[in-house]
Design an enzyme around this catalytic site. Structure first.
Site, PDB file in Angstrom:
ATOM      1  N   CYS A 226      15.459  19.661  37.706  1.00  0.00           N
ATOM      2  CA  CYS A 226      16.088  20.843  38.283  1.00  0.00           C
ATOM      3  C   CYS A 226      16.903  21.532  37.190  1.00  0.00           C
ATOM      4  O   CYS A 226      17.574  20.857  36.405  1.00  0.00           O
ATOM      5  CB  CYS A 226      16.984  20.426  39.451  1.00  0.00           C
ATOM      6  SG  CYS A 226      17.755  21.807  40.304  1.00  0.00           S
TER       7      CYS A 226
ATOM      8  N   HIS B  60      12.003  20.531  47.793  1.00  0.00           N
ATOM      9  CA  HIS B  60      13.086  20.438  46.809  1.00  0.00           C
ATOM     10  C   HIS B  60      14.147  21.510  47.086  1.00  0.00           C
ATOM     11  O   HIS B  60      15.343  21.217  47.113  1.00  0.00           O
ATOM     12  CB  HIS B  60      12.508  20.595  45.398  1.00  0.00           C
ATOM     13  CG  HIS B  60      13.528  20.582  44.308  1.00  0.00           C
ATOM     14  ND1 HIS B  60      13.759  19.476  43.520  1.00  0.00           N
ATOM     15  CD2 HIS B  60      14.379  21.541  43.860  1.00  0.00           C
ATOM     16  CE1 HIS B  60      14.721  19.763  42.646  1.00  0.00           C
ATOM     17  NE2 HIS B  60      15.103  21.010  42.827  1.00  0.00           N
ATOM     18  N   GLU B  61      13.694  22.738  47.317  1.00  0.00           N
ATOM     19  CA  GLU B  61      14.639  23.834  47.557  1.00  0.00           C
ATOM     20  C   GLU B  61      15.345  23.667  48.908  1.00  0.00           C
ATOM     21  O   GLU B  61      16.536  23.987  49.030  1.00  0.00           O
ATOM     22  CB  GLU B  61      13.944  25.192  47.474  1.00  0.00           C
ATOM     23  CG  GLU B  61      13.181  25.457  46.177  1.00  0.00           C
ATOM     24  CD  GLU B  61      13.910  25.097  44.892  1.00  0.00           C
ATOM     25  OE1 GLU B  61      15.154  25.201  44.844  1.00  0.00           O
ATOM     26  OE2 GLU B  61      13.236  24.723  43.925  1.00  0.00           O
TER      27      GLU B  61
ATOM     28  N   HIS C 191      18.296  21.634  48.484  1.00  0.00           N
ATOM     29  CA  HIS C 191      19.423  22.428  47.969  1.00  0.00           C
ATOM     30  C   HIS C 191      20.230  23.034  49.118  1.00  0.00           C
ATOM     31  O   HIS C 191      21.464  23.018  49.087  1.00  0.00           O
ATOM     32  CB  HIS C 191      18.943  23.554  47.060  1.00  0.00           C
ATOM     33  CG  HIS C 191      18.766  23.174  45.627  1.00  0.00           C
ATOM     34  ND1 HIS C 191      19.832  22.932  44.780  1.00  0.00           N
ATOM     35  CD2 HIS C 191      17.652  22.983  44.887  1.00  0.00           C
ATOM     36  CE1 HIS C 191      19.379  22.630  43.580  1.00  0.00           C
ATOM     37  NE2 HIS C 191      18.058  22.650  43.614  1.00  0.00           N
TER      38      HIS C 191
END
Length: 137
Positions: free
Chosen positions: A86, A127-128, A131
């Site tokens: 990242c 993955h996002e 976040h």
């Protein structure tokens, strides 16, 4: 405007908030910033550029796709373990991902879409989404 990548873990661990139409300007900043990092980055959440909002941009079939307020509706039964990096963090870390996901989101025109993503694009979206939850891989 190309934004600086946030590396402050305290900020990154904060949960993101739902977007409204007033937040659409973030989409342009996400696009310009990810393009500036295209050699190192295939997905970017709004918190990576300083906004605690549920908006992301991902590379999908060589095109950038904006997903606003995305949620996973369904996951495949199959998972796999992979290593991810990242821009906000140093190094790579192991994580588990679903092979495919069905996602509901708003497009750049704030129209609702539902799409199934597979493989690498599904991995990027997951993955996002982490976040948005303040999870750091």
């Amino acid at each position: 405007m190309i934004k600086e990548i946030v590396k402050d873990e305290f900020f990154l661990k904060q949960k993101s908030h739902e977007c409204t139409k007033e937040d659409l300007y973030i989409a342009q900043e996400l696009l310009e910033t990810i393009q500036a990092y295209k050699e190192q980055c295939v997905g970017m959440a709004a918190n990576m550029i300083g906004y605690q909002k549920t908006m992301m941009v991902v590379l999908d079939d060589n095109n950038y796709l904006i997903l606003i307020n995305p949620t996973i509706l369904k996951t495949s039964n199959k998972t796999y373990v992979t290593e991810e990096g990242c821009l906000s963090l140093q190094g790579v870390r192991k994580t588990k991902r679903y092979e495919s996901i069905k996602v509901s989101y708003l497009d750049i025109n704030f129209k609702k879409k539902i799409k199934t993503f597979k493989g690498y694009t599904a991995q990027i979206i997951q993955h996002e989404l982490d976040h948005f939850e303040g999870k750091i891989i």
